[in-house]
Every structure is written in C-alpha cells, then in structure tokens.
Enzyme design. Structure first.
Site, PDB file in Angstrom:
ATOM      1  N   ASN A 126      51.117  52.470 -63.017  1.00 56.31           N
ATOM      2  CA  ASN A 126      50.022  51.681 -63.590  1.00 56.31           C
ATOM      3  C   ASN A 126      50.084  51.658 -65.108  1.00 56.31           C
ATOM      4  OD1 ASN A 126      48.678  50.650 -61.365  1.00 56.31           O
ATOM      5  ND2 ASN A 126      47.378  52.441 -61.111  1.00 56.31           N
ATOM      6  N   HIS A 136      48.092  47.348 -63.788  1.00 56.82           N
ATOM      7  CA  HIS A 136      47.452  47.540 -62.486  1.00 56.82           C
ATOM      8  C   HIS A 136      47.924  46.526 -61.445  1.00 56.82           C
ATOM      9  CE1 HIS A 136      44.708  50.733 -63.631  1.00 56.82           C
ATOM     10  NE2 HIS A 136      44.510  50.105 -64.782  1.00 56.82           N
ATOM     11  N   ASP A 146      50.604  60.073 -49.983  1.00 56.27           N
ATOM     12  CA  ASP A 146      50.185  59.866 -51.369  1.00 56.27           C
ATOM     13  C   ASP A 146      51.343  59.241 -52.140  1.00 56.27           C
ATOM     14  OD1 ASP A 146      47.889  60.695 -53.332  1.00 56.27           O
ATOM     15  OD2 ASP A 146      49.753  61.115 -54.397  1.00 56.27           O
ATOM     16  N   ASP A 178      48.892  47.486 -57.717  1.00 65.62           N
ATOM     17  CA  ASP A 178      48.305  46.836 -56.537  1.00 65.62           C
ATOM     18  C   ASP A 178      49.391  46.276 -55.628  1.00 65.62           C
ATOM     19  OD1 ASP A 178      45.830  47.437 -57.542  1.00 65.62           O
ATOM     20  OD2 ASP A 178      45.358  45.399 -58.199  1.00 65.62           O
ATOM     21  N   GLU A 236      45.342  55.902 -54.179  1.00 62.60           N
ATOM     22  CA  GLU A 236      46.708  55.719 -53.707  1.00 62.60           C
ATOM     23  C   GLU A 236      47.011  56.639 -52.528  1.00 62.60           C
ATOM     24  OE1 GLU A 236      46.988  58.731 -57.142  1.00 62.60           O
ATOM     25  OE2 GLU A 236      45.800  56.961 -56.642  1.00 62.60           O
TER      26      GLU A 236
END
Length: 321
Positions: free
Chosen positions: A206, A211, A198, A215, A241
């Site tokens: 973010n 974002h 994780d 990404d 994630e």
C-alpha cells in the site's frame, strides 16, 4: 341445487352464498391463481391465474388430489392446512417453494419448458369456503407468487453478508455458518478445520504502490483461492488483509494439503496494472476442531498457528501443534 342447512336461517345462508359468489367472481378477475380443495385434498376447482408470466394454467389438476400432483412432504403439509382451515374457520397461511417440473399433473410443455426447473415461491392463504356445493367440506387456497420478493430478500441478505471489496463472505456470515458447522461436526463426529490467511507485507504494498494496488491484490488473491475451494467451503474476510477459510469434512492433513495449494496458487498471482514486479505471498495458520472445542477456541488456535507462520519467515503454512 345447494341445500340450506336446517340449523342456519335462510337469510343468513343466502348472505353466505352471495358472499361466496362475489369472492369467486373477484378471484376469476385477479392475476393470481386459486384452488378450491376439499377436506380429502381433491382439487374441485381452479380459478384465475391469468398472469401467465407467473403461473401455469392448472385446469389439469381438477379431479385429482394434492398427493397426485405434489411431492409428498408438501402435499402432506398442504392437506393439513386445508383441514385446519375447515375445522377452525380461521385463515391459514404458508410460504412454499415449488417448481413447475415438480407438479406431475401439469401439461408436459409446462413441466419440460425453459422455466420448468426455476424455483418459484408462493404465499398460500387458506380459508374455509362455506356453502359450496360439493359432497365434502371445502377450503379456498389463494396462491400468490412472491418470487420477486424472495429474490429481493435474497439479494439484500447476500449484500449484508458479503465483503464489498473481494466478494467473499464477511465476518458475520463466517460466525453464523461456523457455529452451525461446529454443532454438526460434534453431533456426527465429523472433522472440521479452519485456515487463517494473512497477506504478507501488505502495508508495504500500500505504501509503495497505493491503496488501489492493495485492493487489486486482495481481489486477485481471494479469486485465486476461491477457484480451488469446494462449494461447501466458506472463505471470509475477517480483517483488513486477513481471511479465514472454514473447511467442513476436512481433517488436519486435508487442511494442510489445501493450505499448501493456496500458497502455490497465490505465488502465481500478478498485478500487471499496478505493481508488475510484486510477487504476493500469504502466511497460513491451520487448526482442526477438537472434541470439546467451540468455534472461538478453534479460531484462537488457527490464529496462533498463523503468527507462528509469520514469525518463521512468512510464505508458509503452519498447523497448530
């Protein structure tokens, strides 16, 4: 001269011969390749194959048998289909993979050329060829090159099982592969482990950097992980994630060792175009298959270990006790 079977009226026999001759004439004009094979597996005649982009000329096969030309398992399968077609009079079909390099009787340049080791897929259609002048009963084998179709099928299968952002497998492929590996591990009593990863503080990244930064971080982290995995390992995205890595032939010690390498690898990841100051980390839970485990149970324990790693301060790996 062909002999008319005494039990077959001359008119019927002539009609069969005319039908056969028309068929062979048509096959000569088609790009696909066809073979006349007798019930002993002998190549009696090779017809067509004018499309040299898809077929190698097979005239060198004439007078030899399937077992002279092909790998034994495929030759056995082909001969069985030829005999079934002859005995039943019904169309037989098969899809098979074959490389030019595997056909021992092809010319040397075809078996050693640039495309000799490329996999080619064919659909074989086999039917009895009545009234053919030969000492044994024969069948016609029409081989259609379906490699482009197989390649397209493979492409769409990959698309359906791949996470579009990171390029790793998706949850569906993980579960399909995992159930197979669990069954194999139980059957052969081999080890199997699972890591759950994780991304630490992903929401914060973010929120602060957008974002696009998130990404890019996911792409870079998964790429870094894949570079240290074996071909037999499977990495899959199972949440926003969150990722899982399935590790066949890996015991608890091996899983923890790999998790440690992943931690160190991720610490080296940078996002120069989005957030140069960010130092990404991950938390990892490790679990190893037990004798009576299902994959769901294995995954549940890896998940519990992951939450322990996060509760203990993140950027660490915890094995399930």
């Amino acid at each position: 001269m062909e002999r008319t079977p005494s039990t077959v009226p001359r008119a019927d026999y002539d009609a069969v011969c005319a039908e056969r001759d028309q068929l062979l004439t048509l096959l000569h004009a088609l790009p696909d390749i066809s073979f006349v094979l007798d019930e002993h597996g002998l190549y009696v005649q090779v017809i067509g194959g004018a499309n040299e982009a898809l077929y190698v000329r097979g005239q060198s096969l004439i007078g030899h048998t399937l077992h002279d030309a092909l790998p034994e398992p495929l030759a056995d399968q082909c001969l069985k289909l030829v005999r079934t077609a002859i005995e039943s009079g019904e169309l037989q079909t098969i899809e098979y993979c074959l490389r030019a390099a595997d056909v021992s009787l092809l010319p040397e340049d075809a078996r050693r050329g640039e495309d000799a080791f490329a996999e080619q897929w064919f659909e074989g259609r086999i039917l009895s060829l009545r009234s053919y002048e030969h000492s044994a009963r024969v069948a016609l084998w029409v081989a259609v090159n379906i490699t482009p179709r197989k390649q397209l099928e493979h492409y769409w299968q990959e698309v359906a099982h791949t996470d579009s952002l990171t390029g790793v497998s998706n949850r569906q492929r993980l579960f399909e592969r995992a159930h197979t590996e669990v069954e194999r591990a139980h059957r052969h009593r081999h080890p199997l482990s699972l890591l759950e990863l994780d991304f630490d503080h992903f929401k914060r990244l973010n929120d602060r950097h957008g974002h696009a930064a998130g990404d890019e971080a996911l792409r870079r982290i998964t790429q870094a992980c894949r570079e240290i995995l074996r071909d037999s390992d499977l990495m899959a995205r199972i949440g926003g994630e969150e990722f899982a890595i399935l590790l066949p032939e890996t015991d608890a010690h091996g899983a923890v060792d790999l998790a440690t390498r992943i931690l160190n690898t991720v610490r080296e990841v940078r996002l120069p175009d989005f957030a140069p100051e960010v130092r990404p980390t991950v938390s990892i839970g490790c679990a190893t298959l037990r004798d009576d485990d299902s994959f769901d149970q294995l995954m549940r324990r890896a998940d519990e270990a992951l939450y322990k790693a996060k509760a203990n301060g993140r950027d660490q790996a915890c094995p399930y006790p």
